[in-house]
Design an enzyme around this catalytic site. Structure first.
Site, mmCIF file in Angstrom:
data_model
loop_
_atom_site.group_PDB
_atom_site.id
_atom_site.type_symbol
_atom_site.label_atom_id
_atom_site.label_comp_id
_atom_site.label_asym_id
_atom_site.label_seq_id
_atom_site.Cartn_x
_atom_site.Cartn_y
_atom_site.Cartn_z
ATOM 1 N N ASP A 520 1.997 9.387 -8.855
ATOM 2 C CA ASP A 520 2.348 9.098 -7.457
ATOM 3 C C ASP A 520 1.831 10.255 -6.588
ATOM 4 O O ASP A 520 1.351 11.265 -7.101
ATOM 5 C CB ASP A 520 3.883 8.998 -7.376
ATOM 6 C CG ASP A 520 4.358 8.275 -6.122
ATOM 7 O OD1 ASP A 520 3.525 7.891 -5.289
ATOM 8 O OD2 ASP A 520 5.581 8.109 -5.987
ATOM 9 N N GLU A 523 -2.603 11.053 -3.004
ATOM 10 C CA GLU A 523 -3.581 10.822 -1.913
ATOM 11 C C GLU A 523 -4.437 12.057 -1.636
ATOM 12 O O GLU A 523 -5.599 11.861 -1.274
ATOM 13 C CB GLU A 523 -2.840 10.376 -0.642
ATOM 14 C CG GLU A 523 -2.176 9.012 -0.779
ATOM 15 C CD GLU A 523 -0.897 9.029 -1.635
ATOM 16 O OE1 GLU A 523 -0.305 10.118 -1.746
ATOM 17 O OE2 GLU A 523 -0.535 7.992 -2.172
ATOM 18 N N ASP A 595 5.553 1.885 -0.573
ATOM 19 C CA ASP A 595 6.954 1.702 -0.177
ATOM 20 C C ASP A 595 7.113 0.645 0.867
ATOM 21 O O ASP A 595 6.821 0.855 2.025
ATOM 22 C CB ASP A 595 7.458 3.012 0.402
ATOM 23 C CG ASP A 595 7.217 4.118 -0.565
ATOM 24 O OD1 ASP A 595 7.252 3.837 -1.753
ATOM 25 O OD2 ASP A 595 6.970 5.248 -0.133
HETATM 26 C C1 LIG Z 1 4.774 -2.568 2.807
HETATM 27 C C2 LIG Z 1 5.690 -1.714 3.527
HETATM 28 O O1 LIG Z 1 6.070 -1.978 4.622
HETATM 29 N N1 LIG Z 1 6.074 -0.630 2.962
HETATM 30 C C3 LIG Z 1 6.988 0.118 3.624
HETATM 31 C C4 LIG Z 1 8.236 -0.523 3.356
HETATM 32 O O2 LIG Z 1 9.127 0.131 4.115
HETATM 33 C C5 LIG Z 1 9.295 1.414 3.716
HETATM 34 C C6 LIG Z 1 10.376 1.988 4.541
HETATM 35 O O3 LIG Z 1 9.985 2.179 5.820
HETATM 36 C C7 LIG Z 1 8.075 2.185 3.892
HETATM 37 O O4 LIG Z 1 8.221 3.438 3.370
HETATM 38 C C8 LIG Z 1 7.016 1.524 3.180
HETATM 39 O O5 LIG Z 1 5.850 2.150 3.452
#
Ligand SMILES: CC(=O)N[C@H]1CO[C@H](CO)[C@@H](O)[C@@H]1O
Ligand SMILES: *[C@@H]1O[C@H](CO)[C@@H](O)[C@H](O)[C@H]1NC(C)=O
Ligand SMILES: *[C@@H]1O[C@H](CO)[C@@H](O)[C@H](O)[C@H]1NC(C)=O
Ligand SMILES: *[C@@H]1O[C@H](CO)[C@@H](O)[C@H](O)[C@H]1NC(C)=O
Length: 914
Positions: A520, A523, A595
């Protein structure tokens, strides 16, 4: 795991909850090179008489026998007295791709900084390509005449590239029609080297000097920008193509949008912890490959550059004789911060051809271990050994299949990778062995940031294998553990130490082989860095600024891990999940979309994101089931599992602040619906494994967007909420409260309901009831789907189980399918220990032929389900032949018939008449 909560909260506090992204991530207008190139393009576009300043000096043109390349010099006319030389190379590659590289002659420049190479970065292809691509010698080179020369290639001479010298432009024809044009709009722009003092005389009227030598964006103010402006940009027009796809990673539609009125699509690996849907913002991974498609033809552009990149897309209705035709062109503009210009053009008759052609350059997906196609249970965090084993027990108690449990960063001592929190995980090897008893596997996180002042980071500094700051010292920044240094996986020397850390018999995992790795934050994510990533003037191995190779850093990191695991295991295929990726990552890793939030819109957007990943040959892709942040409703969680079983990589994950939500947590009826969905996944593992095998051999997608199956049907080009998984057409429910869906069938082929075998036919929308327990799945006529219907606790426990074949007849009564079998774990298949079988049905006979491989598989076929209206006329006995002949019974039902226990051996050819 995602963002540094503290920074997130601080940012929200300082800037208001809705300004987080704006604050952290550069818009094109704030980014020096993007701003300058958009400005340049607008100046050029406004001036109808504008002529590109780039032209080929005809006297320099040459054919180089050794690699069948055509070389020469392009000159940029800055002023009457100043011309800048850019050597170029053109190659025709095998598979009829054409590659153009343009470099800058920097031999005369003087660079004070002795820590850096002065050349433009040219190594992106070294990481992206699966070995140096072979040049074809089999083309016709038509020498220069009337200011142009041409190259004719392809076995039927169907391709022609016409290169215009003054101004420089390339037109690529296929079957005599113009398909792609490079520098069509004269946006070619290579900012040649100059010092700040020399800048004025080097600027042309259409250029600007915005942020050329300094950066005024918040966190990147300290960027030394030693080379000043050095961007490369080019426009590529796709004639008659209304749709373009690819260039992940973005939380956006499958068919890419016109960006004239918005941000360009940005390609820069960043830890974007709060991504929004419908966004052109960059995300964790980059694959600079775009596919264009129209009826009758597909094309692709591979922009081989690893620096920060923006892509503008403009769709224009075509004027023919002043009449607006229905023909739409897509015009693209590619802008990278630095590096050489390196572009490959691919043309094929179908989108599948183009994806495969790209795969032939960059490599196919690695055949995964079978376990990794099962279900993965993750959260941040499972707390201790007891928790891990309790979760496993619960899966068994609730009769829910599962293969893999994951440990996020909290398993470590103070977030120091390669250590364990002793009081919580006193004996990791014991825990791994207990998991192994029921065929379960553990995946643990290891990231590239290494906490300062412990033996691993000390050693990395001592061995000189850390990323360096612009003074050549080990770079120190902040990440999960606090102050950290970063492993420089560009350095070949770093592999040896990485291997040492992963070696057998240490406290990391003892001798266990059911232990795999999650990379993880690669990047790389740097909490204290600009845009939560590395400062662009860090120095990587080879004396390059990370500005040039940023987007491949993540790939080098997961490749290093892969290499170490191959050594640790002797003969087992490593499983690696990576968050950051680049072209070529498919060879060693799977990815997930990072996320997301526990909201319906994120469930919805996961489908086009995963389809895009398949279009660009990164098929081992998934999204966090349930969403990472927040708490999904029980309905959303159930629908997410029903969609997630179709993600090639199928993992549930949750943030540390989210409530527990393992499948038994929501209770009835949700738990039963989730169990049912998981059992569909496990029954279909033979299909999923076969699709991966085929992808690993040919580069074809694992999950197909509809237009890959019906490339002639314009209506299928934008469909992103349905897909084909083998012969299965699936439309997951992604709307709250929905009780039915309209499923679009893209042609007139018969389709059958997966459970009831009810028939659906006719191009267009079809209504399907989909109450909470139901996943809309249709089986396409003409296909054969292999399954294992005895679902057990884990995929490993199903290894010797018998197969079921589901034959869905088309209107002629025919069907075809394939099945791949091997040991599911080792590399022995590379030596022929596998079976790849073709099934074919016609004239009431099913034939099974071993296509290749010679595994002595002991699995039986326990039943063959034949679906189709003509099955009404089938008798109650079938004749099986394999060496000798015997009969077996047939049981007929509504719209189908079942051949029971045919008693055939899979490793020899057989046939059954019914
Ligand atoms: C796909 C996406 O929206 N990922 C996000 C989901 O929400 C979390 C919380 O804000 C983000 O961290 C992710 O990047
Ligand atoms: C790892 O250790 C086990 C047991 O000690 C041994 O059987 C195996 O061969 C070792 N593997 C390697 C790669 O050394
Ligand atoms: C099985 O069928 C394949 C394909 O038709 C053929 O090449 C092969 O020789 C056959 N094998 C046997 C043992 O007959
Ligand atoms: C294949 O396996 C069967 C049963 O496991 C065994 O009887 C047979 O000898 C094997 N054949 C070969 C060629 O190994």
């Amino acid at each position: 795991m995602r963002l540094f909560q503290f920074f997130l909260l601080l940012t929200i506090y300082l800037h208001g909850a809705f300004a987080v992204k704006e604050y952290l991530f550069k818009k094109c207008a704030q980014s020096g090179f993007c701003n300058r190139n958009r400005h340049f393009a607008s100046q050029v576009a406004e001036n109808v008489d504008y002529q590109s300043r780039y032209s080929i000096d005809e006297s320099t043109l040459n054919y180089i026998e050794s690699d069948a390349s055509i070389v020469g010099d392009i000159f940029k006319t800055v002023s009457d007295s100043t011309k800048i030389r850019f050597p170029f190379i053109i190659n025709i590659l095998e598979n009829n791709n054409i590659r153009l590289r343009i470099d800058e002659d920097r031999s005369q420049i003087k660079l004070e900084n002795k820590l850096l190479k002065k050349e433009r970065y040219n190594e992106a292809s070294k990481y992206a390509f699966n070995g140096e691509p072979k040049s074809s010698t089999n083309y016709k080179f038509n020498q220069i005449s009337n200011g142009k020369f041409s190259i004719v290639y392809g076995d039927k001479n169907q391709y022609e590239a016409i290169i215009y010298t003054t101004p420089f432009k390339i037109v690529v024809n296929y079957n005599g029609e113009e398909q792609l044009v490079l520098n069509d709009r004269s946006f070619l722009n290579i900012e040649h080297f100059r010092t700040e003092d020399e800048n004025d005389v080097n600027l042309t009227p259409e250029e600007s000097s915005f942020n050329s030598f300094h950066d005024d964006f918040k966190d990147s103010k300290d960027d030394s920008l030693i080379f000043g402006p050095e961007s490369v940009a080019l426009d590529v027009s796709f004639n008659g193509f209304k749709h373009v796809y690819g260039i992940p990673e973005h939380a956006d539609t499958l068919s890419l949008k016109d960006t004239s009125e918005s941000e360009p699509y940005r390609l820069y690996n960043v830890d974007i912890f709060e991504y929004e849907t419908d966004s052109r913002l960059p995300m964790y991974g980059v694959i600079p490959f775009m596919v264009a498609h129209k009826v009758g033809l597909s094309a692709g552009i591979f922009w081989v550059n690893a620096a920060d990149t923006y892509v503008d897309i403009k769709k224009t209705e075509n004027q023919v004789d002043n009449v607006l035709s229905s023909k739409t062109d897509t015009k693209t503009h590619w802008i990278s911060e630095n590096g050489i210009l390196d572009i490959v053009i691919l043309i094929g008759e179908t989108p599948t051809d183009v994806t495969k052609s790209y795969a032939s350059l960059t490599g196919n997906v690695q055949l995964p271990q079978l376990f990794s196609l099962g279900y993965h249970q993750c959260r941040w965090n499972y707390n201790d050994e007891e928790d891990v084993l309790q979760i496993t027990e619960n899966f068994d108690k609730y009769d829910i299949p599962y293969d893999v449990i994951w440990l996020d960063v909290e398993y470590t001592d103070s977030k120091k990778y390669f250590t364990w929190k002793k009081e919580l995980f006193p004996d990791p090897e014991r825990m791994l062995n207990k998991l192994d008893e029921t065929g379960r596997t553990l995946v643990a996180i290891i990231d590239p940031h290494l906490k300062t002042d412990y033996e691993v980071s000390d050693e990395v500094i001592k061995q000189d294998i850390a990323l360096k700051n612009n003074k050549g010292e080990p770079f120190k920044g902040h990440c999960w553990p606090g102050e950290s240094v970063w492993f420089d996986s560009f350095n070949p020397k770093s592999q040896k130490y990485w291997d040492h850390l992963f070696r057998n018999g240490t406290g990391l995992a003892g001798d266990a082989t059911n232990f795999h790795i999650w990379n993880d934050m690669n990047e790389p994510s740097v909490f204290s860095g600009p845009e939560t990533s590395s400062p662009k003037d860090l120095i990587t191995y080879g004396d390059w600024e990370i500005r040039s190779d940023h987007n491949v850093y993540g790939l080098t990191f997961h490749e290093a891990t892969y290499e170490s695991l191959t050594k640790r295991f002797v003969n087992k295929r490593p499983f690696i999940l990576t968050r950051a990726y680049y072209s070529g990552s498919q060879r060693t890793a799977s990815m997930w979309t990072g996320d997301n939030m526990s909201k319906w819109e994120y469930l919805k957007i996961s489908l086009p994101m995963i389809l895009t990943s398949n279009v660009v040959n990164m098929p081992f892709a998934g999204a966090d089931v349930g969403g990472f942040f927040g708490n999904p409703s029980k309905e959303l969680l159930t629908r997410w599992y029903q969609a997630g079983i179709w993600y090639p990589f199928f993992r549930a994950h949750a943030h540390i602040d989210s409530r527990r939500r393992e499948p038994w947590v929501p209770g009835e009826p949700y738990t039963s619906h989730i169990r049912d969905a998981l059992k569909i996944r496990y029954a279909l593992l033979p299909l999923i494994y076969t699709k991966f095998y085929e992808s690993s051999i040919t580069g074809s997608p694992v999950v197909d967007p509809l237009f890959y199956i019906t490339p002639e049907n314009i209506k299928s080009f934008e469909i992103e909420d349905e897909f084909y998984f083998g012969g299965l057409l699936v439309k997951p429910v992604t709307d709250e409260g929905a009780e039915s869906v309209e499923i679009y069938i893209p042609d007139d082929e018969i389709h059958y309901d997966y459970e009831t075998y009810q028939t659906y036919q006719g191009e267009g929308d079809h209504h399907i009831e989909a109450p909470l327990g139901k996943i809309p799945i249709l089986i396409r006529g003409g296909t054969i789907t292999p399954r294992k219907d005895r679902v057990r606790r884990s995929s490993k426990l199903m290894k010797y189980d018998p197969y079921t074949l589901v034959v869905a007849l088309d209107s002629k009564g025919d069907a075809k399918g394939t099945l791949y079998i091997d040991d599911g774990e080792t590399f022995d298949y590379e030596n022929g220990d596998y079976l790849y079988i073709n099934f074919e049905v016609s004239n009431n006979e099913i034939k099974s032929n071993v296509n290749s491989g010679s595994l002595n598989a002991s699995n039986k076929v326990e039943k063959i389900i034949i679906i189709g209206s003509s099955t009404g006329g089938i008798g109650n006995e079938a004749t099986v032949s394999q060496g000798s002949e015997w009969t077996t019974s047939i049981i007929s039902g509504e719209n189908h018939a079942v051949i029971k226990s045919p008693g055939v051996k899979l490793n020899e050819n057989w046939s059954i008449k019914f």
